[in-house]
Design a protein around this motif. Sequence first.
Motif, PDB file in Angstrom:
ATOM      1  N   GLN A  25      81.853  56.095  62.307  1.00 26.47           N
ATOM      2  CA  GLN A  25      81.411  55.003  61.432  1.00 26.47           C
ATOM      3  C   GLN A  25      81.731  55.303  59.974  1.00 26.47           C
ATOM      4  N   LYS A  26      81.458  56.507  59.560  1.00 22.04           N
ATOM      5  CA  LYS A  26      81.692  56.893  58.170  1.00 22.04           C
ATOM      6  C   LYS A  26      83.195  56.958  57.863  1.00 22.04           C
ATOM      7  N   LEU A  27      83.971  57.469  58.810  1.00 23.25           N
ATOM      8  CA  LEU A  27      85.421  57.543  58.637  1.00 23.25           C
ATOM      9  C   LEU A  27      86.014  56.146  58.508  1.00 23.25           C
ATOM     10  N   ALA A  28      85.608  55.241  59.379  1.00 26.69           N
ATOM     11  CA  ALA A  28      86.119  53.864  59.328  1.00 26.69           C
ATOM     12  C   ALA A  28      85.783  53.212  57.997  1.00 26.69           C
ATOM     13  N   GLN A  30      85.290  54.676  55.118  1.00 25.60           N
ATOM     14  CA  GLN A  30      86.096  55.265  54.051  1.00 25.60           C
ATOM     15  C   GLN A  30      87.566  54.859  54.141  1.00 25.60           C
ATOM     16  N   LEU A  31      88.057  54.613  55.366  1.00 24.80           N
ATOM     17  CA  LEU A  31      89.443  54.168  55.530  1.00 24.80           C
ATOM     18  C   LEU A  31      89.583  52.660  55.330  1.00 24.80           C
ATOM     19  N   GLY A  32      88.450  51.951  55.312  1.00 27.27           N
ATOM     20  CA  GLY A  32      88.475  50.498  55.141  1.00 27.27           C
ATOM     21  C   GLY A  32      88.980  49.757  56.370  1.00 27.27           C
ATOM     22  N   ILE A  33      88.691  50.318  57.556  1.00 36.49           N
ATOM     23  CA  ILE A  33      89.097  49.671  58.806  1.00 36.49           C
ATOM     24  C   ILE A  33      87.884  49.519  59.710  1.00 36.49           C
ATOM     25  N   ALA A  77      92.972  45.513  65.683  1.00 32.63           N
ATOM     26  CA  ALA A  77      94.329  45.994  65.411  1.00 32.63           C
ATOM     27  C   ALA A  77      94.316  47.349  64.713  1.00 32.63           C
ATOM     28  N   ARG A  78      93.410  47.534  63.769  1.00 27.46           N
ATOM     29  CA  ARG A  78      93.265  48.815  63.061  1.00 27.46           C
ATOM     30  C   ARG A  78      91.810  49.224  63.169  1.00 27.46           C
ATOM     31  N   ALA A  79      91.574  50.419  63.705  1.00 24.93           N
ATOM     32  CA  ALA A  79      90.184  50.819  63.917  1.00 24.93           C
ATOM     33  C   ALA A  79      90.054  52.311  64.151  1.00 24.93           C
ATOM     34  N   VAL A  80      88.855  52.798  63.885  1.00 26.71           N
ATOM     35  CA  VAL A  80      88.405  54.090  64.382  1.00 26.71           C
ATOM     36  C   VAL A  80      87.637  53.766  65.657  1.00 26.71           C
ATOM     37  N   VAL A  81      88.003  54.418  66.742  1.00 25.68           N
ATOM     38  CA  VAL A  81      87.411  54.145  68.051  1.00 25.68           C
ATOM     39  C   VAL A  81      86.685  55.390  68.538  1.00 25.68           C
ATOM     40  N   ALA A  82      85.368  55.291  68.683  1.00 27.71           N
ATOM     41  CA  ALA A  82      84.578  56.364  69.282  1.00 27.71           C
ATOM     42  C   ALA A  82      84.480  56.080  70.774  1.00 27.71           C
ATOM     43  N   THR A  83      84.758  57.078  71.583  1.00 34.56           N
ATOM     44  CA  THR A  83      84.738  56.893  73.029  1.00 34.56           C
ATOM     45  C   THR A  83      83.562  57.636  73.653  1.00 34.56           C
ATOM     46  N   GLY A  84      83.253  57.268  74.873  1.00 36.06           N
ATOM     47  CA  GLY A  84      82.298  58.033  75.654  1.00 36.06           C
ATOM     48  C   GLY A  84      82.920  59.372  76.016  1.00 36.06           C
ATOM     49  N   GLY A  85      82.088  60.389  76.168  1.00 36.94           N
ATOM     50  CA  GLY A  85      82.588  61.727  76.458  1.00 36.94           C
ATOM     51  C   GLY A  85      83.375  61.827  77.747  1.00 36.94           C
ATOM     52  N   SER A  86      83.127  60.912  78.683  1.00 36.30           N
ATOM     53  CA  SER A  86      83.788  60.979  79.983  1.00 36.30           C
ATOM     54  C   SER A  86      85.066  60.145  80.058  1.00 36.30           C
ATOM     55  N   VAL A  87      85.465  59.493  78.988  1.00 39.00           N
ATOM     56  CA  VAL A  87      86.664  58.650  79.025  1.00 39.00           C
ATOM     57  C   VAL A  87      87.895  59.452  79.434  1.00 39.00           C
ATOM     58  N   VAL A  88      87.902  60.755  79.162  1.00 42.44           N
ATOM     59  CA  VAL A  88      89.062  61.588  79.478  1.00 42.44           C
ATOM     60  C   VAL A  88      89.295  61.749  80.982  1.00 42.44           C
ATOM     61  N   LYS A 167      89.873  62.281  57.490  1.00 44.96           N
ATOM     62  CA  LYS A 167      90.459  61.301  56.577  1.00 44.96           C
ATOM     63  C   LYS A 167      91.840  61.773  56.117  1.00 44.96           C
ATOM     64  N   LYS A 168      91.975  63.041  55.847  1.00 46.30           N
ATOM     65  CA  LYS A 168      93.278  63.589  55.448  1.00 46.30           C
ATOM     66  C   LYS A 168      94.309  63.394  56.559  1.00 46.30           C
ATOM     67  N   VAL A 169      93.903  63.673  57.796  1.00 43.77           N
ATOM     68  CA  VAL A 169      94.799  63.497  58.938  1.00 43.77           C
ATOM     69  C   VAL A 169      95.190  62.026  59.075  1.00 43.77           C
ATOM     70  N   CYS A 170      94.209  61.148  58.997  1.00 40.85           N
ATOM     71  CA  CYS A 170      94.465  59.720  59.185  1.00 40.85           C
ATOM     72  C   CYS A 170      95.339  59.158  58.075  1.00 40.85           C
ATOM     73  N   ASN A 171      95.094  59.553  56.845  1.00 43.14           N
ATOM     74  CA  ASN A 171      95.891  59.056  55.726  1.00 43.14           C
ATOM     75  C   ASN A 171      97.349  59.493  55.830  1.00 43.14           C
ATOM     76  N   ASN A 172      97.596  60.632  56.468  1.00 45.83           N
ATOM     77  CA  ASN A 172      98.972  61.093  56.671  1.00 45.83           C
ATOM     78  C   ASN A 172      99.673  60.363  57.811  1.00 45.83           C
ATOM     79  N   GLN A 173      98.913  59.640  58.641  1.00 49.83           N
ATOM     80  CA  GLN A 173      99.471  58.963  59.801  1.00 49.83           C
ATOM     81  C   GLN A 173      99.555  57.453  59.666  1.00 49.83           C
ATOM     82  N   SER A 174      98.808  56.897  58.749  1.00 48.79           N
ATOM     83  CA  SER A 174      98.703  55.437  58.632  1.00 48.79           C
ATOM     84  C   SER A 174     100.014  54.824  58.167  1.00 48.79           C
ATOM     85  N   PRO A 175     100.285  53.578  58.626  1.00 44.41           N
ATOM     86  CA  PRO A 175     101.472  52.864  58.154  1.00 44.41           C
ATOM     87  C   PRO A 175     101.357  52.484  56.704  1.00 44.41           C
TER      88      PRO A 175
END
Length: 175
Positions: A25-28, A30-33, A77-88, A167-175
């Motif tokens: 939630q906090k990451l999204a 700060q990224l404005g998504i 279209a653009r989001a931070v997605v938190a998943t359930g622990g068992s999604v893997v 945030k550093k990782v995401c900012n390096n990957q965003s279009p």
Amino acid sequence: MNSAPPIHKFVLIGMPGAGKTTVGQKLAQQLGIDFVDTDQLLEQYFGESLQSQLDRLGYLAMRQREEQFVATCALPARAVVATGGSVVYGPSAMNRLKQDGLILYLALSLETVKRRVDNWQQRGFSCAPGQGLQNVYEERLPLYRRYADVTLECDDLTVDEAVEALKKVCNNQSP
């Protein structure tokens, strides 16, 4: 020259207690998504809590439900997605999330999971009857590692520190 497709989603995976929702939630913000929690979507769609679904369906059917739902649900279209622990456990769900998403594994030691999650048996935790937390942790660890594009060791990080690192990782990957 072929370039990698742009990253539009930042998908958080990890054990319960890793902070996927709180950090997400906090990451999204700060990224404005957008922020999406697949567990919350699953509860809303089926009109019952994860624990209720798990109690009624059993853990294997619940994992199948989660996989099918995550593989097909509408996501922004653009989001931070938190998943359930068992999604893997669901290859089709994980493949869908990887299509235009960066998989961020919030890694914790077993000791930290035990310290942070004392109610794991009451929170929709998908595991075989009688299966202990350590066994589930050991079972999921290779799956988290397999799907992760980035692993962030979170044992000694505050929420804000985890958000800043991601945030550093995401900012390096965003279009």
